[in-house]
Scaffold this motif. Structure first.
Motif, PDB file in Angstrom:
ATOM      1  N   LEU A  14      56.325  57.113  55.254  1.00  0.00           N
ATOM      2  CA  LEU A  14      56.171  55.679  55.002  1.00  0.00           C
ATOM      3  C   LEU A  14      55.193  55.493  53.860  1.00  0.00           C
ATOM      4  N   GLU A  15      55.605  54.703  52.886  1.00  0.00           N
ATOM      5  CA  GLU A  15      54.749  54.406  51.745  1.00  0.00           C
ATOM      6  C   GLU A  15      54.646  52.904  51.562  1.00  0.00           C
ATOM      7  N   GLY A  16      53.605  52.500  50.869  1.00  0.00           N
ATOM      8  CA  GLY A  16      53.422  51.077  50.582  1.00  0.00           C
ATOM      9  C   GLY A  16      51.962  50.770  50.293  1.00  0.00           C
ATOM     10  N   LEU A  17      51.717  49.543  49.864  1.00  0.00           N
ATOM     11  CA  LEU A  17      50.347  49.108  49.579  1.00  0.00           C
ATOM     12  C   LEU A  17      49.522  49.097  50.855  1.00  0.00           C
ATOM     13  N   ASP A  18      48.211  49.031  50.693  1.00  0.00           N
ATOM     14  CA  ASP A  18      47.338  48.806  51.836  1.00  0.00           C
ATOM     15  C   ASP A  18      47.720  47.469  52.463  1.00  0.00           C
ATOM     16  N   PHE A 103      53.397  60.522  47.297  1.00  0.00           N
ATOM     17  CA  PHE A 103      53.675  59.329  46.484  1.00  0.00           C
ATOM     18  C   PHE A 103      52.443  58.431  46.424  1.00  0.00           C
ATOM     19  N   SER A 104      51.710  58.343  47.529  1.00  0.00           N
ATOM     20  CA  SER A 104      50.431  57.627  47.499  1.00  0.00           C
ATOM     21  C   SER A 104      49.484  58.323  46.537  1.00  0.00           C
ATOM     22  N   GLY A 105      49.482  59.649  46.600  1.00  0.00           N
ATOM     23  CA  GLY A 105      48.607  60.414  45.716  1.00  0.00           C
ATOM     24  C   GLY A 105      48.842  60.046  44.265  1.00  0.00           C
ATOM     25  N   VAL A 106      50.097  60.041  43.866  1.00  0.00           N
ATOM     26  CA  VAL A 106      50.431  59.752  42.469  1.00  0.00           C
ATOM     27  C   VAL A 106      50.233  58.267  42.154  1.00  0.00           C
ATOM     28  N   ALA A 107      50.671  57.394  43.062  1.00  0.00           N
ATOM     29  CA  ALA A 107      50.587  55.948  42.784  1.00  0.00           C
ATOM     30  C   ALA A 107      49.136  55.491  42.615  1.00  0.00           C
ATOM     31  N   PHE A 108      48.260  55.930  43.507  1.00  0.00           N
ATOM     32  CA  PHE A 108      46.874  55.458  43.450  1.00  0.00           C
ATOM     33  C   PHE A 108      46.130  56.066  42.263  1.00  0.00           C
ATOM     34  N   SER A 109      46.321  57.353  42.010  1.00  0.00           N
ATOM     35  CA  SER A 109      45.588  57.966  40.893  1.00  0.00           C
ATOM     36  C   SER A 109      46.114  57.497  39.548  1.00  0.00           C
ATOM     37  N   ARG A 145      46.946  38.878  54.313  1.00  0.00           N
ATOM     38  CA  ARG A 145      46.910  39.339  55.703  1.00  0.00           C
ATOM     39  C   ARG A 145      45.485  39.606  56.162  1.00  0.00           C
ATOM     40  N   GLY A 146      44.578  39.750  55.201  1.00  0.00           N
ATOM     41  CA  GLY A 146      43.195  40.039  55.549  1.00  0.00           C
ATOM     42  C   GLY A 146      43.069  41.443  56.098  1.00  0.00           C
ATOM     43  N   GLY A 147      41.868  41.774  56.485  1.00  0.00           N
ATOM     44  CA  GLY A 147      41.682  43.076  57.097  1.00  0.00           C
ATOM     45  C   GLY A 147      41.521  44.201  56.096  1.00  0.00           C
ATOM     46  N   TYR A 148      41.374  43.872  54.797  1.00  0.00           N
ATOM     47  CA  TYR A 148      40.928  44.912  53.874  1.00  0.00           C
ATOM     48  C   TYR A 148      39.580  45.375  54.426  1.00  0.00           C
ATOM     49  N   GLY A 149      39.478  46.657  54.688  1.00  0.00           N
ATOM     50  CA  GLY A 149      38.277  47.120  55.385  1.00  0.00           C
ATOM     51  C   GLY A 149      37.082  47.367  54.487  1.00  0.00           C
ATOM     52  N   GLY A 150      37.214  47.059  53.197  1.00  0.00           N
ATOM     53  CA  GLY A 150      36.079  47.305  52.307  1.00  0.00           C
ATOM     54  C   GLY A 150      36.063  48.710  51.748  1.00  0.00           C
ATOM     55  N   GLU A 151      37.149  49.464  51.964  1.00  0.00           N
ATOM     56  CA  GLU A 151      37.217  50.788  51.346  1.00  0.00           C
ATOM     57  C   GLU A 151      37.519  50.635  49.862  1.00  0.00           C
ATOM     58  N   ARG A 152      37.279  51.706  49.156  1.00  0.00           N
ATOM     59  CA  ARG A 152      37.294  51.728  47.697  1.00  0.00           C
ATOM     60  C   ARG A 152      38.490  51.036  47.031  1.00  0.00           C
ATOM     61  N   TYR A 153      39.704  51.273  47.515  1.00  0.00           N
ATOM     62  CA  TYR A 153      40.886  50.768  46.805  1.00  0.00           C
ATOM     63  C   TYR A 153      41.389  49.417  47.312  1.00  0.00           C
ATOM     64  N   ARG A 160      47.536  45.565  42.726  1.00  0.00           N
ATOM     65  CA  ARG A 160      48.593  45.157  41.777  1.00  0.00           C
ATOM     66  C   ARG A 160      48.996  46.335  40.904  1.00  0.00           C
ATOM     67  N   LYS A 161      48.008  47.101  40.476  1.00  0.00           N
ATOM     68  CA  LYS A 161      48.293  48.278  39.644  1.00  0.00           C
ATOM     69  C   LYS A 161      49.030  49.342  40.447  1.00  0.00           C
ATOM     70  N   VAL A 162      48.646  49.495  41.710  1.00  0.00           N
ATOM     71  CA  VAL A 162      49.302  50.481  42.576  1.00  0.00           C
ATOM     72  C   VAL A 162      50.773  50.099  42.767  1.00  0.00           C
ATOM     73  N   ALA A 163      51.018  48.795  42.960  1.00  0.00           N
ATOM     74  CA  ALA A 163      52.397  48.321  43.141  1.00  0.00           C
ATOM     75  C   ALA A 163      53.234  48.688  41.914  1.00  0.00           C
ATOM     76  N   HIS A 164      52.641  48.534  40.741  1.00  0.00           N
ATOM     77  CA  HIS A 164      53.328  48.886  39.506  1.00  0.00           C
ATOM     78  C   HIS A 164      53.620  50.392  39.454  1.00  0.00           C
ATOM     79  N   SER A 165      52.665  51.202  39.838  1.00  0.00           N
ATOM     80  CA  SER A 165      52.865  52.661  39.857  1.00  0.00           C
ATOM     81  C   SER A 165      53.975  53.059  40.825  1.00  0.00           C
ATOM     82  N   TYR A 166      53.992  52.425  41.988  1.00  0.00           N
ATOM     83  CA  TYR A 166      55.054  52.713  42.969  1.00  0.00           C
ATOM     84  C   TYR A 166      56.421  52.390  42.366  1.00  0.00           C
ATOM     85  N   GLN A 167      56.479  51.298  41.583  1.00  0.00           N
ATOM     86  CA  GLN A 167      57.751  50.918  40.953  1.00  0.00           C
ATOM     87  C   GLN A 167      58.259  51.991  40.021  1.00  0.00           C
ATOM     88  N   ILE A 168      57.350  52.621  39.318  1.00  0.00           N
ATOM     89  CA  ILE A 168      57.732  53.684  38.391  1.00  0.00           C
ATOM     90  C   ILE A 168      58.191  54.925  39.164  1.00  0.00           C
TER      91      ILE A 168
END
Ligand code: TMP
Length: 212
Positions: A14-18, A103-109, A145-153, A160-168
């Motif tokens: 399963l992949e997707g944004l936070d 895929f998360s590895g590549v999308a986020f970096s 949806r809230g609940g971003y836990g305050g982690e780095r990403y 938004r940038k991650v979503a773009h990377s996933y598209q590629i």
């Protein structure tokens, strides 16, 4: 090779944004397949229980600073340290529902500006998933949806940038589900796709490797 020995569990990612709902849907899928009598486990990356995983966890919590390349390689190493166990489980007939993978590895970096081919390189040779489920949600909806836990990403601008990377990264083999639909509708769609993949692997399908 007879067909019986080729029977195995499915590697489902399963992949997707936070905040796209991956974690909740993973646990629903686990109960669903268990209920049908399948041998199944729920995994996630990063696996924070290993030594490497603890380094990743403290980086995500902003308790340590690491060069972008360095953290990328740690995420990858965290998958490599689980690779052989993953293969053993699959060959013994256990299906793995995996919350995030290469895929998360590549999308986020790559969202940070690292070269996408460089990001893919350390993933080459890891097991290729039988099914990649992309929980598609606009970054703004995920943030609402809230609940971003305050982690780095966990910030809208970066997501938004991650979503773009996933598209590629997405290719025709990925199954995309509209993750802003009601939870039960998403679950229903995922069930069908997952069951299909489990059945195919049960009948016998060879394991392949990334990056294909
Ligand atoms: P989690 O919230 O699913 O535990 O993931 C933690 C964060 O790590 C999430 O923002 C996505 C990010 N991540 C990477 O940057 N690279 C990776 O390889 C993985 C698996 C996750």
């Amino acid at each position: 090779n007879n067909h019986k020995s080729d029977s195995r569990g499915a590697l489902i990612v399963l992949e997707g944004l936070d905040r796209s709902g991956k974690t909740s849907q993973s646990s629903r899928l686990l109960s669903y397949l268990e209920g049908l009598g399948h041998s199944v486990e729920s995994w996630r990356f990063p696996d924070r229980n290993t030594g490497v995983g603890q380094m990743i966890s403290s980086y995500l919590a902003n308790e340590s600073q690491l060069d972008d390349h360095t953290i990328h390689l740690l995420f990858s190493a965290n998958r490599w340290e689980k690779r052989s166990l993953m293969e053993t489980k699959l060959r013994s007939g256990t299906t793995l529902i995996v919350d995030r993978y290469s895929f998360s590895g590549v999308a986020f970096s790559s969202a940070k500006g690292l070269d996408i081919e460089w990001c893919k390189a350390p993933e080459i040779g890891l097991l290729a998933p039988d099914l990649v489920l992309y929980l598609d949600i606009p970054p703004e909806k995920a943030a609402e949806r809230g609940g971003y836990g305050g982690e780095r990403y966990e910030q809208l601008e970066f997501q938004r940038k991650v979503a773009h990377s996933y598209q590629i990264l997405r290719d025709g083999s990925w199954k995309t589900v509209n993750a802003w639909l009601p939870f039960d509708d998403v679950e229903k769609q995922l069930r069908e796709m997952v069951l299909d993949s489990v059945t195919t692997c049960q009948k016998g399908k060879s394991l392949s490797k990334l990056w294909s």
